[in-house]
Design a protein around this motif. Structure first.
Motif, PDB file in Angstrom:
ATOM      1  N   ILE A 187       8.319 -44.679  -7.133  1.00 56.65           N
ATOM      2  CA  ILE A 187       7.828 -46.023  -7.379  1.00 56.65           C
ATOM      3  C   ILE A 187       7.045 -45.981  -8.674  1.00 56.65           C
ATOM      4  CG2 ILE A 187       6.451 -47.925  -6.487  1.00 56.65           C
ATOM      5  CD1 ILE A 187       6.823 -46.712  -3.705  1.00 56.65           C
ATOM      6  N   PHE A 188       7.453 -46.784  -9.625  1.00 53.13           N
ATOM      7  CA  PHE A 188       6.804 -46.784 -10.925  1.00 53.13           C
ATOM      8  C   PHE A 188       5.892 -48.007 -11.039  1.00 53.13           C
ATOM      9  CE2 PHE A 188       9.299 -43.560 -13.125  1.00 53.13           C
ATOM     10  CZ  PHE A 188      10.372 -43.448 -12.276  1.00 53.13           C
ATOM     11  N   VAL A 200       1.592 -40.193 -19.942  1.00 57.98           N
ATOM     12  CA  VAL A 200       2.570 -40.364 -18.874  1.00 57.98           C
ATOM     13  C   VAL A 200       2.213 -39.358 -17.781  1.00 57.98           C
ATOM     14  CG1 VAL A 200       5.009 -40.325 -18.267  1.00 57.98           C
ATOM     15  CG2 VAL A 200       4.315 -41.026 -20.570  1.00 57.98           C
ATOM     16  N   VAL A 201       1.900 -39.853 -16.580  1.00 57.47           N
ATOM     17  CA  VAL A 201       1.387 -39.019 -15.492  1.00 57.47           C
ATOM     18  C   VAL A 201       2.312 -39.120 -14.282  1.00 57.47           C
ATOM     19  CG1 VAL A 201      -0.517 -38.640 -13.872  1.00 57.47           C
ATOM     20  CG2 VAL A 201      -0.997 -39.257 -16.252  1.00 57.47           C
ATOM     21  N   MET A 202       2.700 -37.961 -13.754  1.00 57.76           N
ATOM     22  CA  MET A 202       3.409 -37.918 -12.486  1.00 57.76           C
ATOM     23  C   MET A 202       2.379 -37.714 -11.382  1.00 57.76           C
ATOM     24  SD  MET A 202       6.559 -35.456 -11.227  1.00 57.76           S
ATOM     25  CE  MET A 202       7.688 -36.244 -12.377  1.00 57.76           C
ATOM     26  N   ARG A 203       2.328 -38.656 -10.436  1.00 61.42           N
ATOM     27  CA  ARG A 203       1.342 -38.597  -9.369  1.00 61.42           C
ATOM     28  C   ARG A 203       1.690 -37.518  -8.355  1.00 61.42           C
ATOM     29  NH1 ARG A 203      -1.862 -43.239  -9.203  1.00 61.42           N
ATOM     30  NH2 ARG A 203      -3.029 -42.061  -7.666  1.00 61.42           N
ATOM     31  N   ILE A 248       3.746 -42.397 -12.609  1.00 62.67           N
ATOM     32  CA  ILE A 248       5.003 -42.239 -11.879  1.00 62.67           C
ATOM     33  C   ILE A 248       4.651 -41.752 -10.482  1.00 62.67           C
ATOM     34  CG2 ILE A 248       7.227 -41.070 -11.797  1.00 62.67           C
ATOM     35  CD1 ILE A 248       7.037 -40.705 -14.814  1.00 62.67           C
ATOM     36  N   ASP A 249       4.816 -42.604  -9.478  1.00 63.42           N
ATOM     37  CA  ASP A 249       4.507 -42.241  -8.098  1.00 63.42           C
ATOM     38  C   ASP A 249       5.756 -41.685  -7.419  1.00 63.42           C
ATOM     39  OD1 ASP A 249       1.908 -43.045  -8.305  1.00 63.42           O
ATOM     40  OD2 ASP A 249       2.309 -45.076  -7.572  1.00 63.42           O
ATOM     41  N   VAL A 250       5.615 -40.596  -6.685  1.00 61.34           N
ATOM     42  CA  VAL A 250       6.721 -39.950  -6.004  1.00 61.34           C
ATOM     43  C   VAL A 250       6.404 -39.846  -4.523  1.00 61.34           C
ATOM     44  CG1 VAL A 250       8.186 -37.907  -5.921  1.00 61.34           C
ATOM     45  CG2 VAL A 250       7.141 -38.597  -8.086  1.00 61.34           C
ATOM     46  N   ASP A 251       7.314 -40.335  -3.669  1.00 60.55           N
ATOM     47  CA  ASP A 251       7.117 -40.203  -2.226  1.00 60.55           C
ATOM     48  C   ASP A 251       7.258 -38.740  -1.814  1.00 60.55           C
ATOM     49  OD1 ASP A 251       6.436 -42.693  -1.442  1.00 60.55           O
ATOM     50  OD2 ASP A 251       8.342 -43.201  -0.479  1.00 60.55           O
ATOM     51  N   ASN A 252       6.778 -38.414  -0.625  1.00 56.12           N
ATOM     52  CA  ASN A 252       6.909 -37.064  -0.113  1.00 56.12           C
ATOM     53  C   ASN A 252       8.373 -36.647  -0.034  1.00 56.12           C
ATOM     54  OD1 ASN A 252       4.143 -36.933   0.190  1.00 56.12           O
ATOM     55  ND2 ASN A 252       4.194 -37.635   2.312  1.00 56.12           N
ATOM     56  N   LEU A 253       8.641 -35.377  -0.301  1.00 53.44           N
ATOM     57  CA  LEU A 253      10.003 -34.843  -0.347  1.00 53.44           C
ATOM     58  C   LEU A 253      10.236 -33.954   0.861  1.00 53.44           C
ATOM     59  CD1 LEU A 253      12.686 -34.262  -1.908  1.00 53.44           C
ATOM     60  CD2 LEU A 253      11.467 -32.385  -3.013  1.00 53.44           C
ATOM     61  N   LYS A 254      11.303 -34.221   1.612  1.00 49.56           N
ATOM     62  CA  LYS A 254      11.666 -33.402   2.748  1.00 49.56           C
ATOM     63  C   LYS A 254      12.935 -32.636   2.422  1.00 49.56           C
ATOM     64  CE  LYS A 254      12.744 -33.499   7.684  1.00 49.56           C
ATOM     65  NZ  LYS A 254      12.982 -34.362   8.877  1.00 49.56           N
ATOM     66  N   GLN A 301      -0.106 -34.603 -15.912  1.00 51.63           N
ATOM     67  CA  GLN A 301       0.269 -35.285 -17.146  1.00 51.63           C
ATOM     68  C   GLN A 301       1.476 -34.564 -17.749  1.00 51.63           C
ATOM     69  OE1 GLN A 301      -2.794 -36.106 -20.086  1.00 51.63           O
ATOM     70  NE2 GLN A 301      -1.293 -36.001 -21.743  1.00 51.63           N
ATOM     71  N   ILE A 302       2.582 -35.287 -17.851  1.00 54.43           N
ATOM     72  CA  ILE A 302       3.809 -34.650 -18.339  1.00 54.43           C
ATOM     73  C   ILE A 302       4.071 -34.955 -19.806  1.00 54.43           C
ATOM     74  CG2 ILE A 302       4.845 -34.635 -16.049  1.00 54.43           C
ATOM     75  CD1 ILE A 302       6.596 -36.999 -16.924  1.00 54.43           C
ATOM     76  N   GLY A 303       3.398 -35.948 -20.368  1.00 53.41           N
ATOM     77  CA  GLY A 303       3.655 -36.253 -21.768  1.00 53.41           C
ATOM     78  C   GLY A 303       2.824 -37.405 -22.280  1.00 53.41           C
ATOM     79  N   VAL A 304       3.112 -37.814 -23.508  1.00 49.98           N
ATOM     80  CA  VAL A 304       2.407 -38.908 -24.167  1.00 49.98           C
ATOM     81  C   VAL A 304       3.422 -39.790 -24.881  1.00 49.98           C
ATOM     82  CG1 VAL A 304       0.717 -39.520 -25.942  1.00 49.98           C
ATOM     83  CG2 VAL A 304       0.326 -37.515 -24.500  1.00 49.98           C
TER      84      VAL A 304
END
Length: 351
Positions: free
Chosen positions: A21-22, A194-197, A35-41, A178-181
């Motif tokens: 979910i962005f 740019v941040v991956m949560r 950048i929001d990422v749901d839990n991964l199974k 933080q993955i980039g700018v």
């Protein structure tokens, strides 16, 4: 001339649930793209290095609006600080991507990485003009738009999660990272991180065990005349793929061209040699005698050129057949004798 064909079937089985979910944010130097990422199974009978390069999710995209001062010429750049975590590459539909490892604060790999593609539209308040196309991210500094006067830009980020081959622990928490700018370069300068949560990864040991017989097929001696008269020559025996699965799971399959993982067509790429045949290719037919199209090794349902093997209510042990054959790729005059070797793998995804 002997034209052997080799099929290597690797059992790759992963069940996952991923949703990205962005958050779309109006441009401000002090605010970042999250950048929001749901839990991964992850569900798999065995964890092995063979899962390296498997896609764990589809592409998830978000359009971000970035404002510019009127009448100012600027160029949009993306600088990936995550580039130092590059652990491999991934190919899809003719494009090559760098895979970036997701690590915790102590530097321990999660076993999951990501790839990124970016495109952009430059806009005036009267409208936007054409995109520069999807750009596969694989450089430290990536120009994502030309230098022009514009009022605002629409930047489209697409992210896909990829298995790196490292061990995925039974429970793992990934922190914010933080993955980039994203930067303006030109007569006006501005930066936006740019941040991956953070998200959680959970692994459960279950799934299917696969086998293929024969896993190596010798097509025997095939003459040019035999091929040109019939346009295709089949192997004497099909390949039988057998699955022994845990209860209550549906299974999908896809095949990958190991010589060209980005190949999405029906013909496999021949392995280069000093005497490679020309005008001929290897392909596989399914049980309905339809040519199989190839795709990337993907462990999620809904991947490119994937087909259903069994539903969750079907028996736990199932099998299906693949029919290898040589096929002409042009006219009879294009066919030149030589070696015609090809390799393919099969990836299984669960639901």
């Amino acid at each position: 001339m002997i034209l052997p064909n080799v099929l290597k079937c690797n059992s790759k089985c992963v069940l996952f649930s991923v949703l990205m979910i962005f958050n779309q944010l109006a441009f401000a130097v002090t605010r970042g793209l999250l950048i929001d990422v749901d839990n991964l199974k992850v569900t798999k009978p065995l964890m092995a290095a063979t899962i390296a390069g498997e896609a764990l999710s589809g592409w998830k995209s978000n359009t971000v609006t970035v404002a510019n001062s009127p009448g100012i010429s600027n160029t949009l750049y993306l600088n990936l600080s995550a580039m130092s975590n590059a652990v491999g590459s991934y190919s899809e539909e003719g494009k090559n991507y760098m895979v970036f490892d997701i690590k915790d604060d102590s530097g321990v790999s999660s076993g999951v990485g990501f790839i990124l593609r970016v495109s952009s539209y430059l806009c005036l308040f009267g409208g936007c003009w054409g995109s520069n196309g999807d750009i596969a991210v694989g450089n430290t500094e990536l120009e994502i738009s030309p230098t022009k006067d514009f009022d605002f830009a629409q930047v489209i980020y697409s992210v896909k999660l990829i298995a790196t081959g490292a061990e995925i622990k039974s429970s793992y928490s990934v922190p914010d990272w933080q993955i980039g700018v994203l930067s303006f370069w030109g007569t006006q300068s501005a930066n936006r991180v740019v941040v991956m949560r953070g998200f959680n990864i959970n692994y459960t040991k279950t799934g299917c065990v696969a086998s293929a017989y024969p896993s190596s097929i010798n097509m025997g001696v095939v003459s040019v005349a035999q091929l040109t008269n019939s346009r295709s020559v089949a192997a004497l025996l099909p390949v039988t793929v057998s699955l022994k699965c845990d209860s209550g799971i549906g299974v999908y399959a896809s095949m990958t061209d190991l010589s060209d993982p980005g190949n999405s067509k029906e013909n496999l790429t021949l392995i280069p040699s000093t005497n490679t045949a020309k005008g001929v290719a290897v392909r596989f037919l399914d049980e309905n005698q339809n040519a199989i199209s190839y795709g990337p090794p993907s462990a999620f349902v809904g991947s490119l050129n994937q087909w259903k093997v069994k539903s969750s209510s079907d028996p736990n042990e199932v099998s299906f057949k693949l029919y290898p054959q040589y096929v002409m790729t042009g006219t009879a005059s294009d066919v030149t004798p030589g070696d015609a070797n090809a390799m393919a793998s099969i990836t299984f995804a669960y639901e």
